[in-house]
Scaffold this motif. Structure first.
Motif, short mmCIF file in Angstrom:
data_model
loop_
_atom_site.label_atom_id
_atom_site.label_comp_id
_atom_site.label_asym_id
_atom_site.label_seq_id
_atom_site.Cartn_x
_atom_site.Cartn_y
_atom_site.Cartn_z
N ALA A 61 -2.50 3.60 3.38
CA ALA A 61 -1.08 3.24 3.46
C ALA A 61 -0.47 3.62 4.79
O ALA A 61 0.68 3.28 5.07
CB ALA A 61 -0.31 3.92 2.33
N VAL B 23 -6.28 6.89 -0.15
CA VAL B 23 -5.19 5.97 -0.47
C VAL B 23 -4.02 6.19 0.49
O VAL B 23 -3.43 5.24 1.00
CB VAL B 23 -4.74 6.16 -1.93
N ASP C 84 0.82 -1.21 0.00
CA ASP C 84 0.00 0.00 0.00
C ASP C 84 0.85 1.26 0.00
O ASP C 84 0.50 2.25 -0.62
CB ASP C 84 -0.93 -0.01 1.21
#
Lengths: 97, 97
Positions: free
Chosen positions: B59, B55, B4
């Motif tokens: 991560a 996103v 990720d």
DNA sequence: ACGATAGGCAAGCAGTCACTTGCCTATCAA
DNA sequence: TTGATAGGCAAGTGACTGCTTGCCTATCGT
């Protein structure tokens, strides 16, 4: 440029290839192919690996030297050192790029 | 997961967002939007930025805290420190091949 | 010369990704 | 409550990417 480095690192297969080359530098394309299959269980064609190596080379993470019909691949960690100091304020002294 | 983190860093817009947040931590979505437009000249919709932030948060590079109708975003550099030590051995930059 | 090995080029396909659009929820101020 | 602000959800689209397939070039051994 940094763009190429990040894009090169975005793919898990390319990171595996870097792992392999860090562990054993100066491998040829076929060596990398067989070792990725046997050690990491990756079922990939020769061209797939070849294209990945091209991306890594474009990013400067891998440098190649030809010798007869062999082409050896060596890692170059220098691009890695630069991209992370972008957000990690570095305490250690640097060789500037 | 490292996957990720690399995927989050693969996009130039997300790297810009990290730049922005490193320079000025704890911004809201709208603040990031306006600053990306004015300072970096990026013409992106609010949702685009929102998805990028999602996103980055997945991560672990960005952590969020809600306060009323505001949602503040802070950077977390800890995932960055780990992923690079994968190939950069802390001791030698060179290996006597 | 020949075949075998090491590698390259290019088209095609399928999956992913970034971005937009439209609509919805939640909080605050008047 | 009403309206404005801050943010979220989901479907659709165009572009990019990873991989395969097929064919081609170059080098080595015999």
């Amino acid at each position: 440029m940094a763009e190429d480095v990040f894009k090169a690192l975005a793919d898990p297969t390319r990171r595996r290839i870097l792992d392999e080359l860090v562990e054993r530098d100066g491998q040829t394309l076929f060596e990398i192919c067989t070792r990725l299959v046997t050690k990491h269980g990756l079922g990939l064609s020769r061209q797939a690996i070849s294209q990945h190596l091209a991306v890594l080379e474009a990013a400067g993470l891998v440098v190649t030297r030809r010798q007869g019909r062999y082409k050896f691949h060596d890692v170059n960690t220098e691009p890695l050192e630069r991209i992370v100091t972008r957000w990690l304020r570095p305490d250690p002294p640097e060789k500037t790029s």
